[in-house]
Design an enzyme around this catalytic site. Structure first.
Site, mmCIF file in Angstrom:
data_model
loop_
_atom_site.group_PDB
_atom_site.id
_atom_site.type_symbol
_atom_site.label_atom_id
_atom_site.label_comp_id
_atom_site.label_asym_id
_atom_site.label_seq_id
_atom_site.Cartn_x
_atom_site.Cartn_y
_atom_site.Cartn_z
ATOM 1 N N SER A 268 0.843 -1.200 0.000
ATOM 2 C CA SER A 268 0.000 0.000 0.000
ATOM 3 C C SER A 268 0.882 1.255 0.000
ATOM 4 C CB SER A 268 -0.899 0.022 1.224
ATOM 5 O OG SER A 268 -0.121 0.344 2.362
ATOM 6 N N LYS A 269 0.264 2.321 -0.482
ATOM 7 C CA LYS A 269 0.975 3.606 -0.577
ATOM 8 C C LYS A 269 1.515 4.012 0.776
ATOM 9 C CE LYS A 269 -0.728 6.210 -4.439
ATOM 10 N NZ LYS A 269 -1.174 7.488 -4.873
ATOM 11 N N ARG A 270 0.773 3.676 1.807
ATOM 12 C CA ARG A 270 1.142 4.061 3.161
ATOM 13 C C ARG A 270 2.574 3.624 3.474
ATOM 14 N NH1 ARG A 270 -1.094 1.311 8.185
ATOM 15 N NH2 ARG A 270 0.487 2.109 9.614
#
Ligand code: GLU
Length: 495
Positions: A268-270
């Site tokens: 995920s981008k996170r």
């Protein structure tokens, strides 16, 4: 005509390909300064660095800033800061006041120009006049016919510019062939170049595109191993074609596996876009980040999991890197960090604690921070946690007087024992204040009145907590004045 071209390509590339001239291992880390330095960049840099160091080779830093709009100096600075934080020094570059500056592609335009001209002169490259609209149209038409889209070669046979048109691109005359190469990690990889179409290599003579500039630089910098993320795998056959056309050496490739989330989905981008410095802010040690990153794709022969950078330069083997995606496990990162905190240099941690506590509490404490670290290190998985678990040294937490009690003892009895402890501590001359001495006098009281009855109220008085490191060690660090002050504070609380 096409067949002739392909035959010519085979003959030419075989006659021109040179064996690597020097056996020294030379790798490069070639980030584009177009965003924050994140985990993936850190891993690529690390694998390159460790491979070079293991073999006594060279690690080159090359800033790929040909995209003028997206490249930013602040991101470039972030690359240097992150590499330095991780301990990954680079070996070459233009001299900037006694230090190695980076190679910047934006400063090498004249070099790429020379090779672009060479390809045009030898008919390996040509100007393309097709507009973006024309190319889009062509592409859609191919898709509509169920064909894989590629450039039709419309401008490849032009001998002069069409009237009223300006060149839009420089294209490479891609031969129809199979491009095969050996990847150190994935074995033989093969691509059908007839699917590529004639590839764009520059917008104009002064604006080379990524795939082309990389090839020129890798040759001129004598790179022997290109170690980079799997997302670059499809660029490799294109770069090999350019290499061959230019008569350059062959390079060894190693494409590192993708970093995946726990369920094997895309990270995920996170996490994927989190700056490495975000981890620093959260209290992760560079040693732990390095350890964590190396395990994203590489495993040693045994079950060992905790490594330092110097150890890695001995045991790392590029051929042991896995093909399958590497799973990003945040809990593991936390665990690794805790392990590195345990073995961290007390001096370095003390410096961190001094800086952090001065900032947090607005004053400098005259404590032995190495001892504070010693007491807290088994109870903290990040540096921030270390600050938290040591917080009572700097700011005594408020607590209800009831916390001072022990079993069914009356408040008088507790008061009396705390007074005894206070007197015992006061009687120790300042110059004899030590763990051993405190231990001696307090244990004497404990023998007489019972361990719990002496230690429990003393612990709460000194720390404000029911559970804490042992009170003698705490008293030693607090020193006499503060320890006695805290006992007085406790005495005042008791009704
Ligand atoms: N500049 C490229 C990037 O940042 C890397 C190029 C390469 O390693 O060949 O993704």
């Amino acid at each position: 005509m096409e067949r002739l071209w392909n035959l010519l390509f085979l003959w030419y590339s075989q006659s021109m390909a040179k064996e690597p001239e020097n056996k020294e291992i030379r790798v490069r880390f070639a980030p584009s300064p177009t965003g924050l330095f994140h985990l993936g960049s850190g891993r690529t840099a690390l694998f390159n660095w460790v491979h070079a160091r293991k073999h006594g080779g060279k690690f080159i830093l090359r800033i790929e800033d040909t995209d003028k709009e997206r490249s930013k100096l602040e991101f470039e600075q972030g690359i240097y800061d992150a590499l330095r934080w991780m301990g990954l020094n680079w070996d070459e570059g233009p001299d900037i006041g006694g230090e190695f500056g980076p190679y910047r592609q934006s400063e090498r335009t004249h070099i790429y120009r020379e090779y672009l001209e060479k390809l045009i002169k030898t008919n390996w490259a040509y100007y393309c006049y097709c507009s973006k609209e024309e190319l889009d149209e062509e592409r859609e038409a191919m898709i509509a016919q169920g064909l894989p889209p590629k450039y039709s070669g419309h401008c490849s046979h032009l001998t002069e510019a069409p009237v009223g048109k300006t060149p839009q691109l420089i294209r490479f005359r891609t031969p129809d062939t199979r491009v095969e190469f050996k990847d150190v990690i994935r074995g033989t990889v093969s691509f059908d170049s007839s699917l590529f179409g004639d590839l764009p290599i520059a917008k104009d003579l002064d604006t080379p595109l990524y795939n082309f500039a990389v090839v020129v630089d890798d040759e001129l910098m004598h790179i022997t191993h290109v170690i980079r993320g799997e997302d670059h795998l499809s660029n490799t056959p294109k770069q090999i074609l350019f290499q061959k056309a230019l008569g350059f050496r062959e390079v060894a490739y190693a494409h590192l596996p993708l970093i995946l989330a726990a369920d094997r989905s895309k990270l995920s981008k996170r996490y994927a876009e989190t700056s490495l410095f975000e981890y620093k802010k959260q209290g992760y040690l560079p040693e732990a980040m390095v350890n964590f990153l190396i395990l994203l794709g590489w495993h040693p022969k045994d079950d060992k999991e905790i490594f330092t950078l110097p150890e890695l330069t001995e045991v790392f083997e590029l051929s042991r890197v896995q093909k399958a995606g590497a799973i990003f496990n945040e809990e593991k990162l936390l665990w690794i960090n805790g392990e590195h905190i345990k073995i961290a240099d007390p001096k370095m941690i003390s410096e961190f604690l001094i800086e952090k506590t001065t900032e947090l509490y607005g004053k400098k404490f005259d404590f032995d921070f190495a001892k504070i670290f010693e007491l807290g290190k088994g109870r903290a998985k990040t540096l921030n946690e270390l600050v938290d678990v040591s917080g009572f040294f700097f700011d005594l937490p408020e607590y209800p007087w009831g916390l001072l009690t022990w079993k069914d003892e009356t408040s008088e009895s507790i008061k009396e024992k705390l007074l005894l402890s206070k007197e015992a501590l006061l009687a120790i001359p300042d110059e004899l204040w030590s763990y051993e001495k405190i231990s001696e006098v307090i244990n004497l009281l404990a023998e007489r009145h019972g361990k719990g009855l002496i230690f429990s109220p003393l612990r709460v008085a000194l720390t404000g907590l029911k559970a804490s490191p042992e009170p003698i060690a705490v008293a030693e660090i607090l020193k006499k004045t503060e320890a006695v002050k805290r006992i007085d504070h406790a005495l005042k609380k008791i009704p």
